[in-house]
Design a protein around this motif. Structure first.
Motif, PDB file in Angstrom:
ATOM      1  N   THR A  31       1.768  16.369  10.577  1.00 40.28           N
ATOM      2  CA  THR A  31       0.529  16.148  11.304  1.00 40.28           C
ATOM      3  C   THR A  31       0.781  16.451  12.775  1.00 40.28           C
ATOM      4  OG1 THR A  31      -1.279  14.562  11.733  1.00 40.28           O
ATOM      5  CG2 THR A  31       0.950  13.657  11.654  1.00 40.28           C
ATOM      6  N   GLN A  32      -0.135  17.184  13.391  1.00 39.32           N
ATOM      7  CA  GLN A  32       0.046  17.647  14.766  1.00 39.32           C
ATOM      8  C   GLN A  32      -0.296  16.541  15.756  1.00 39.32           C
ATOM      9  OE1 GLN A  32       1.022  20.871  16.044  1.00 39.32           O
ATOM     10  NE2 GLN A  32       1.090  19.690  17.941  1.00 39.32           N
ATOM     11  N   VAL A  33       0.602  16.358  16.701  1.00 37.12           N
ATOM     12  CA  VAL A  33       0.367  15.454  17.833  1.00 37.12           C
ATOM     13  C   VAL A  33       0.470  16.285  19.104  1.00 37.12           C
ATOM     14  CG1 VAL A  33       1.263  13.505  19.149  1.00 37.12           C
ATOM     15  CG2 VAL A  33       1.197  13.399  16.645  1.00 37.12           C
ATOM     16  N   THR A  34      -0.570  16.248  19.908  1.00 38.57           N
ATOM     17  CA  THR A  34      -0.587  16.983  21.169  1.00 38.57           C
ATOM     18  C   THR A  34      -0.888  16.011  22.290  1.00 38.57           C
ATOM     19  OG1 THR A  34      -1.382  18.979  20.053  1.00 38.57           O
ATOM     20  CG2 THR A  34      -1.603  18.888  22.449  1.00 38.57           C
ATOM     21  N   VAL A  35       0.004  15.994  23.285  1.00 38.11           N
ATOM     22  CA  VAL A  35      -0.163  15.098  24.428  1.00 38.11           C
ATOM     23  C   VAL A  35      -0.458  15.960  25.645  1.00 38.11           C
ATOM     24  CG1 VAL A  35       0.834  13.241  25.790  1.00 38.11           C
ATOM     25  CG2 VAL A  35       1.484  13.513  23.384  1.00 38.11           C
ATOM     26  N   SER A  36      -1.602  15.771  26.227  1.00 40.31           N
ATOM     27  CA  SER A  36      -1.994  16.566  27.390  1.00 40.31           C
ATOM     28  C   SER A  36      -1.564  15.872  28.674  1.00 40.31           C
ATOM     29  CB  SER A  36      -3.508  16.771  27.398  1.00 40.31           C
ATOM     30  OG  SER A  36      -4.176  15.527  27.528  1.00 40.31           O
ATOM     31  N   SER A  37      -1.233  16.694  29.663  1.00 41.13           N
ATOM     32  CA  SER A  37      -0.762  16.143  30.939  1.00 41.13           C
ATOM     33  C   SER A  37      -1.919  15.890  31.888  1.00 41.13           C
ATOM     34  CB  SER A  37       0.239  17.093  31.580  1.00 41.13           C
ATOM     35  OG  SER A  37      -0.341  18.355  31.754  1.00 41.13           O
ATOM     36  N   THR A  85       0.818  -1.218   0.000  1.00 42.00           N
ATOM     37  CA  THR A  85       0.000   0.000   0.000  1.00 42.00           C
ATOM     38  C   THR A  85       0.850   1.266   0.000  1.00 42.00           C
ATOM     39  OG1 THR A  85      -0.130  -0.015   2.412  1.00 42.00           O
ATOM     40  CG2 THR A  85      -1.889  -1.160   1.211  1.00 42.00           C
ATOM     41  N   ASN A  86       2.187   1.101  -0.101  1.00 37.45           N
ATOM     42  CA  ASN A  86       3.107   2.254  -0.090  1.00 37.45           C
ATOM     43  C   ASN A  86       2.901   3.129   1.136  1.00 37.45           C
ATOM     44  OD1 ASN A  86       4.507   1.616  -2.377  1.00 37.45           O
ATOM     45  ND2 ASN A  86       3.487   3.105  -3.697  1.00 37.45           N
ATOM     46  N   THR A  87       2.749   2.488   2.282  1.00 37.52           N
ATOM     47  CA  THR A  87       2.461   3.221   3.514  1.00 37.52           C
ATOM     48  C   THR A  87       3.482   2.883   4.594  1.00 37.52           C
ATOM     49  OG1 THR A  87       0.094   3.147   2.999  1.00 37.52           O
ATOM     50  CG2 THR A  87       0.725   3.721   5.251  1.00 37.52           C
ATOM     51  N   ALA A  88       3.952   3.919   5.251  1.00 36.34           N
ATOM     52  CA  ALA A  88       4.802   3.764   6.426  1.00 36.34           C
ATOM     53  C   ALA A  88       3.988   4.164   7.654  1.00 36.34           C
ATOM     54  CB  ALA A  88       6.054   4.631   6.312  1.00 36.34           C
ATOM     55  N   TYR A  89       4.315   3.528   8.779  1.00 35.30           N
ATOM     56  CA  TYR A  89       3.562   3.768  10.003  1.00 35.30           C
ATOM     57  C   TYR A  89       4.519   4.123  11.151  1.00 35.30           C
ATOM     58  CZ  TYR A  89      -0.153   1.313   7.509  1.00 35.30           C
ATOM     59  OH  TYR A  89      -1.084   0.926   6.580  1.00 35.30           O
ATOM     60  N   LEU A  90       4.024   4.965  12.044  1.00 36.05           N
ATOM     61  CA  LEU A  90       4.710   5.257  13.294  1.00 36.05           C
ATOM     62  C   LEU A  90       3.695   5.008  14.409  1.00 36.05           C
ATOM     63  CD1 LEU A  90       7.061   6.317  15.015  1.00 36.05           C
ATOM     64  CD2 LEU A  90       6.206   8.641  14.606  1.00 36.05           C
ATOM     65  N   GLN A  91       3.869   3.881  15.098  1.00 41.21           N
ATOM     66  CA  GLN A  91       3.017   3.554  16.242  1.00 41.21           C
ATOM     67  C   GLN A  91       3.665   4.134  17.488  1.00 41.21           C
ATOM     68  OE1 GLN A  91      -0.024   1.800  16.560  1.00 41.21           O
ATOM     69  NE2 GLN A  91       0.126   2.501  18.683  1.00 41.21           N
ATOM     70  N   MET A  92       2.959   5.042  18.145  1.00 42.34           N
ATOM     71  CA  MET A  92       3.500   5.726  19.307  1.00 42.34           C
ATOM     72  C   MET A  92       2.724   5.310  20.547  1.00 42.34           C
ATOM     73  SD  MET A  92       4.224   9.527  17.755  1.00 42.34           S
ATOM     74  CE  MET A  92       2.500   9.926  17.554  1.00 42.34           C
ATOM     75  N   ASN A  93       3.436   4.798  21.521  1.00 40.36           N
ATOM     76  CA  ASN A  93       2.834   4.340  22.771  1.00 40.36           C
ATOM     77  C   ASN A  93       3.434   5.095  23.947  1.00 40.36           C
ATOM     78  OD1 ASN A  93       1.366   2.285  21.342  1.00 40.36           O
ATOM     79  ND2 ASN A  93       3.217   1.020  21.355  1.00 40.36           N
ATOM     80  N   SER A  94       2.758   5.007  25.083  1.00 37.32           N
ATOM     81  CA  SER A  94       3.237   5.656  26.322  1.00 37.32           C
ATOM     82  C   SER A  94       3.629   7.106  26.055  1.00 37.32           C
ATOM     83  CB  SER A  94       4.437   4.879  26.885  1.00 37.32           C
ATOM     84  OG  SER A  94       4.088   3.544  27.157  1.00 37.32           O
ATOM     85  N   LEU A  95       2.745   7.830  25.401  1.00 40.61           N
ATOM     86  CA  LEU A  95       3.049   9.196  25.010  1.00 40.61           C
ATOM     87  C   LEU A  95       3.191  10.114  26.213  1.00 40.61           C
ATOM     88  CD1 LEU A  95       0.827   9.373  21.844  1.00 40.61           C
ATOM     89  CD2 LEU A  95       3.285   9.819  21.900  1.00 40.61           C
ATOM     90  N   LYS A  96       4.094  11.078  26.077  1.00 40.91           N
ATOM     91  CA  LYS A  96       4.391  12.039  27.120  1.00 40.91           C
ATOM     92  C   LYS A  96       4.138  13.449  26.582  1.00 40.91           C
ATOM     93  CE  LYS A  96       8.326   9.095  28.374  1.00 40.91           C
ATOM     94  NZ  LYS A  96       9.794   9.067  28.562  1.00 40.91           N
ATOM     95  N   PRO A  97       3.926  14.418  27.464  1.00 46.34           N
ATOM     96  CA  PRO A  97       3.742  15.799  26.980  1.00 46.34           C
ATOM     97  C   PRO A  97       4.903  16.285  26.118  1.00 46.34           C
ATOM     98  CG  PRO A  97       3.042  15.625  29.245  1.00 46.34           C
ATOM     99  CD  PRO A  97       3.662  14.300  28.895  1.00 46.34           C
ATOM    100  N   GLU A  98       6.110  15.833  26.411  1.00 47.21           N
ATOM    101  CA  GLU A  98       7.264  16.261  25.608  1.00 47.21           C
ATOM    102  C   GLU A  98       7.289  15.659  24.214  1.00 47.21           C
ATOM    103  OE1 GLU A  98       7.284  14.963  28.700  1.00 47.21           O
ATOM    104  OE2 GLU A  98       9.053  13.668  29.015  1.00 47.21           O
ATOM    105  N   ASP A  99       6.360  14.750  23.923  1.00 47.92           N
ATOM    106  CA  ASP A  99       6.220  14.224  22.568  1.00 47.92           C
ATOM    107  C   ASP A  99       5.373  15.151  21.688  1.00 47.92           C
ATOM    108  OD1 ASP A  99       5.935  10.959  23.993  1.00 47.92           O
ATOM    109  OD2 ASP A  99       7.668  11.764  22.906  1.00 47.92           O
ATOM    110  N   THR A 100       4.802  16.194  22.277  1.00 38.98           N
ATOM    111  CA  THR A 100       3.999  17.136  21.516  1.00 38.98           C
ATOM    112  C   THR A 100       4.837  17.826  20.447  1.00 38.98           C
ATOM    113  OG1 THR A 100       2.463  17.564  23.334  1.00 38.98           O
ATOM    114  CG2 THR A 100       2.673  19.286  21.662  1.00 38.98           C
ATOM    115  N   ALA A 101       4.374  17.745  19.201  1.00 39.28           N
ATOM    116  CA  ALA A 101       5.118  18.295  18.070  1.00 39.28           C
ATOM    117  C   ALA A 101       4.316  18.068  16.800  1.00 39.28           C
ATOM    118  CB  ALA A 101       6.483  17.613  17.940  1.00 39.28           C
TER     119      ALA A 101
END
Length: 125
Positions: free
Chosen positions: A119-125, A79-95
């Motif tokens: 794409t925006q990722v926002t991790v709330s504390s 499918t010509n797709t790359a993935y980034l699975q993000m777990n245990s997200l922290k506020p400092e991962d916001t970007a």
């Protein structure tokens, strides 16, 4: 020329998970690796932080120390797709998270020739 389109960002609480997708179109035969980078609020383009990368042909991932063990990079050539699975997200991962295609599996953003829109990722504390 390779075009990349990211999706999957959003707002998540600390400890949550998100999966980002990056669809590549056109002339992927020249793509050696797809990297993921992030740009934190207030940072410039040249300060984009390496998250990880994956070789397109062999599917071998490499990770930054800051995310190793929490995030997983994969790709689906069908499918010509790359993935980034993000777990245990922290506020400092916001970007803003970007995927990029290049001729080497490098940590250096300058080695990637083609970029998605982010794409925006926002991790709330």
């Amino acid at each position: 020329q390779v075009q990349l389109v990211e999706s999957g960002g959003g707002l998540v609480q600390t400890g949550g998970s998100l999966r980002l997708s990056c669809v590549l179109s056109r002339r992927t035969a020249n793509v050696y690796a797809v990297g993921w980078f992030r740009q934190a609020p207030g940072k410039e383009r040249e300060d984009r932080e390496f998250v990880g990368t994956i070789t397109w042909s062999g599917g071998v991932p490499y990770y930054a120390d800051s995310v190793n063990g929490r995030h997983t990079i994969s790709r689906d050539k069908a499918t010509n797709t790359a993935y980034l699975q993000m777990n245990s997200l922290k506020p400092e991962d916001t970007a803003v998270y970007y995927c990029a295609a290049g001729a080497s599996a490098s940590w250096d953003y300058a080695q990637y020739d083609y970029w998605g829109q982010g794409t925006q990722v926002t991790v709330s504390s």
